[in-house]
Design an enzyme around this catalytic site. Structure first.
Site, PDB file in Angstrom:
ATOM      1  N   ASN A   1      33.020  36.599  34.384  1.00  0.00           N
ATOM      2  CA  ASN A   1      33.729  35.820  35.399  1.00  0.00           C
ATOM      3  C   ASN A   1      33.091  34.441  35.533  1.00  0.00           C
ATOM      4  O   ASN A   1      32.147  34.109  34.807  1.00  0.00           O
ATOM      5  CB  ASN A   1      33.747  36.560  36.745  1.00  0.00           C
ATOM      6  CG  ASN A   1      32.338  36.823  37.293  1.00  0.00           C
ATOM      7  OD1 ASN A   1      31.368  36.162  36.921  1.00  0.00           O
ATOM      8  ND2 ASN A   1      32.230  37.782  38.202  1.00  0.00           N
TER       9      ASN A   1
ATOM     10  N   ASP B   1      40.758  47.027  35.497  1.00  0.00           N
ATOM     11  CA  ASP B   1      39.644  46.342  36.152  1.00  0.00           C
ATOM     12  C   ASP B   1      40.007  44.894  36.468  1.00  0.00           C
ATOM     13  O   ASP B   1      39.605  44.353  37.503  1.00  0.00           O
ATOM     14  CB  ASP B   1      38.408  46.390  35.243  1.00  0.00           C
ATOM     15  CG  ASP B   1      37.213  45.682  35.862  1.00  0.00           C
ATOM     16  OD1 ASP B   1      36.612  46.228  36.802  1.00  0.00           O
ATOM     17  OD2 ASP B   1      36.893  44.563  35.405  1.00  0.00           O
TER      18      ASP B   1
END
Length: 340
Positions: free
Chosen positions: A19, A213
């Site tokens: 991320n 996810d």
């Protein structure tokens, strides 16, 4: 020896695995775990003369993300077969992160996966699994107990899995109250292509888990608007296969929040798109738990989920029950650890 084979995979974590804060996505780790499990299971199921087959993922037991992995670290994934029934294989997988500059290593994940061997000639035919040798009789007895427990849980999950989440692709969030279920609810639509599939033309379990996810992470980020990481995943049950050419809708919604964690329910529904008259069906379901982190990587308080309907309140209480049950198990394990 428990099993005749073991399997290891290693890969350095790249920027596209993580991320914006540099933490590797939980889905990336889950995909690597499943790849290792599929390889070792397929090899074992083809270790004796008979019909060639591919091991298909049926279930992933609860897995905790013990510590975050970062860009530049190496993920070392090791898999071992720990139990076989007549038609299924249990695989234990451990993930360790390695800082290749300092040599420091730490365990990040431990997971248990169940596979079934499907014939290459007839995808609907489940083949028999070659047995493994156990070092002690207790290992076989413990494995059989785990097998019966997961089999019962899969049946119960499938029976209560008729709930529907309407796809939410471009919702008008301006009309919704922040921190409500409707505000953060999210969906992703994906056309299943050849690169997503096994030799049998069905989706790899790891591909599905990675998409799940991703959606759960979007829900969590929309709820608290901070950096979030996957903390754990409850058992993921693969109810039915997803064929190449299907359009899958991955939908997630917030079900429960504690002071420092968020539970997100994720469903995968499949629409046969090419040469298939079948209607939409539920393929996979699971609960993901996320935590909110500061820029320094410290846990942050999570905004309380605002429930509006009776169904949302019911799901909140069910999530609270799962949270308290998990917390009690963790505390019991911590108390037992010094005695061992």
């Amino acid at each position: 020896m428990r099993a005749a084979m073991a399997r290891q995979l290693s890969r350095i974590m790249r920027p596209d695995d993580a991320n914006i804060a540099g933490n590797v996505h939980g889905g990336t780790i889950l995909k690597m775990i499943e790849e290792a499990g599929a390889i070792i299971s397929t090899r074992h199921c083809n270790s004796q003369a008979g019909e060639p087959c591919v091991a298909a993922l049926a279930r992933v037991e609860r897995t905790d993300f013990l510590s975050p992995m970062c860009i530049g670290e190496v993920a070392n994934v090791s898999a071992e077969i720990t139990y076989t029934s007549r038609h299924s294989v249990e695989v234990q997988v451990n993930v360790m992160s390695e800082n290749i500059l300092t040599g420091a290593k730490k365990v990040t994940n431990k997971a248990t996966l169940w596979y079934v061997p499907l014939s290459l000639k007839n995808v609907n035919k489940v083949l028999e699994v070659p047995p493994i040798q156990y070092a002690r009789k207790e290992q076989e007895d413990e494995g059989k107990k785990r097998y019966e427990e997961q089999k019962l849980d899969r049946l119960e999950t499938k029976q209560r899995n008729g709930d529907v989440i309407l796809p939410v692709i471009n919702p008008d969030r301006q009309t919704k109250e922040p921190h409500t279920v409707g505000y953060s609810q999210s969906s992703l639509i994906h056309l299943v292509g050849p690169s997503d599939c096994t030799l049998l033309g069905f989706v790899h379990g790891g591909v599905t888990m990675k998409l799940m996810d991703e959606v759960a992470g979007i829900v969590a980020a929309r709820h608290c608007k901070t950096n979030i990481v996957t903390a754990s995943v409850d058992a993921i049950n693969f109810h039915e296969k997803i064929k190449k050419g299907c359009v899958i809708t991955v939908s997630g919604r917030m079900t429960f929040t504690s002071n420092k964690s968020m539970e997100i329910e994720v469903f995968v529904d499949a629409d046969p798109f090419v040469d298939e008259p079948r209607e939409r069906y539920r393929a996979v379901s699971a609960f993901f738990t996320y935590v909110s982190l500061s820029k320094e990587g410290k846990p942050l308080p999570v905004p309380q989920l605002l429930t509006e309907t009776e169904d949302e309140k019911r799901r909140f209480e069910e999530g609270k029950g799962r949270y308290l049950q998990t917390k009690a198990k963790r505390q019991a394990q911590m108390q037992q650890a010094p005695q061992q």
